[in-house]
Design a protein around this motif. Sequence first.
Motif, short mmCIF file in Angstrom:
data_model
loop_
_atom_site.label_atom_id
_atom_site.label_comp_id
_atom_site.label_asym_id
_atom_site.label_seq_id
_atom_site.Cartn_x
_atom_site.Cartn_y
_atom_site.Cartn_z
N VAL B 43 79.91 -108.47 36.32
CA VAL B 43 80.74 -107.29 36.12
C VAL B 43 79.83 -106.10 35.80
CG1 VAL B 43 80.99 -107.94 33.68
CG2 VAL B 43 82.71 -106.48 34.70
N THR B 44 80.33 -104.89 35.98
CA THR B 44 79.48 -103.74 35.61
C THR B 44 79.36 -103.66 34.08
OG1 THR B 44 81.38 -102.25 35.55
CG2 THR B 44 80.15 -102.37 37.63
N GLU B 46 79.45 -101.08 32.29
CA GLU B 46 80.47 -100.16 31.80
C GLU B 46 81.77 -100.90 31.47
OE1 GLU B 46 81.75 -97.32 34.74
OE2 GLU B 46 82.04 -95.79 33.20
N ALA B 47 82.23 -101.74 32.40
CA ALA B 47 83.49 -102.46 32.18
C ALA B 47 83.34 -103.53 31.10
CB ALA B 47 83.96 -103.09 33.49
N LYS B 69 76.60 -101.92 41.40
CA LYS B 69 77.90 -102.12 42.07
C LYS B 69 77.77 -102.21 43.59
CE LYS B 69 82.01 -99.91 41.47
NZ LYS B 69 82.85 -98.84 40.95
N SER B 119 85.32 -102.66 38.65
CA SER B 119 84.20 -103.28 37.92
C SER B 119 83.59 -104.44 38.71
CB SER B 119 84.69 -103.80 36.57
OG SER B 119 85.60 -104.87 36.75
#
Lengths: 112, 197
Positions: B43-44, B46-47, B69, B119
């Motif tokens: 997952v990113t 950020e997420a 991503k 994400s």
Amino acid sequence: MRVLARQSSLQLCLFVASALSLFFLATAPSAVAQSQSERDFQPKRLLAVQRAIKDAPSIKAKQVRGQVANGELVLGVVVKGEARAYPINMLTGPRREIINDTLGGQPIAATW
Amino acid sequence: MLWNRSLIMIDEETKSLWSHLLGEALKGPLKGSELEALPAEMVTWEAWKREHPQTTVLNISRTSRNYVKDFYRNPSRFVFAWVKDAQPYAAGFDMLLKNPVLNLKLEKSPVVVTFDKESTAAHLFSSEVDDRSLMFVADKQGRMHDMQTGTTWNSNTGVAVEGKLKGKTLKQLVGIVSYANTWKKFHPNSKTVGPSE
């Protein structure tokens, strides 16, 4: 990407098997029923074993100063309420691939 | 460097050789032993930190800058895959992009696969809550609702955030992101799933 639970203190370290051609080697059929993987796993040449990575440092999310960017992919895992992210960009390469770690009291290995 | 394009590991204690994809020792004193795989997601950052504000993060030097991503620009090369009741399953990323909430009956127990385009996180959850099976539909806010009670669920964490079942959590099951080809080599009998199942 995987996170595996390590049994007791089993330390996994990177092992490199030269096997580019292995998958194409013909293997003799066996009378004993074996899984595909066992039958095919005939590494011809083993490369140097790397030192296991243990005790790699982690920091809190708010302490991050450019080590990992928002759009980067991480391997995220939660064990007993404790969350940790392993940026894929820190896991790749022949000297990495496996991080032996402990999370929520559980010995784990994050692998790429 | 890899076997079937996938990592082989050795343990210091017994020198057994392990496949990280199978989690199984293929050679050596521990041959046949399995390591338990834990639910994890790709997952990113950020997420991940949004869903898990208390998270820690590995802090060692970079070895690459490629894994962002954009890594999924060719989604047909990737699958989200798992093994359930000894049967391997694979869900193509291109199919998941069109079906961000996928209900599957499978052999014995129903599951739901969720995919978050923003994400790039894929998740596998059991659809059973308190002995009842739920069917989920996606909404435009990236959440999902079950058709039985109308409860709203966070499709990334499996937590009911609003409605009758608020506070309940779907049981997360182990699924991994793999190259489609690699998964097929390790699991030739893998079933490809889609919305018709």
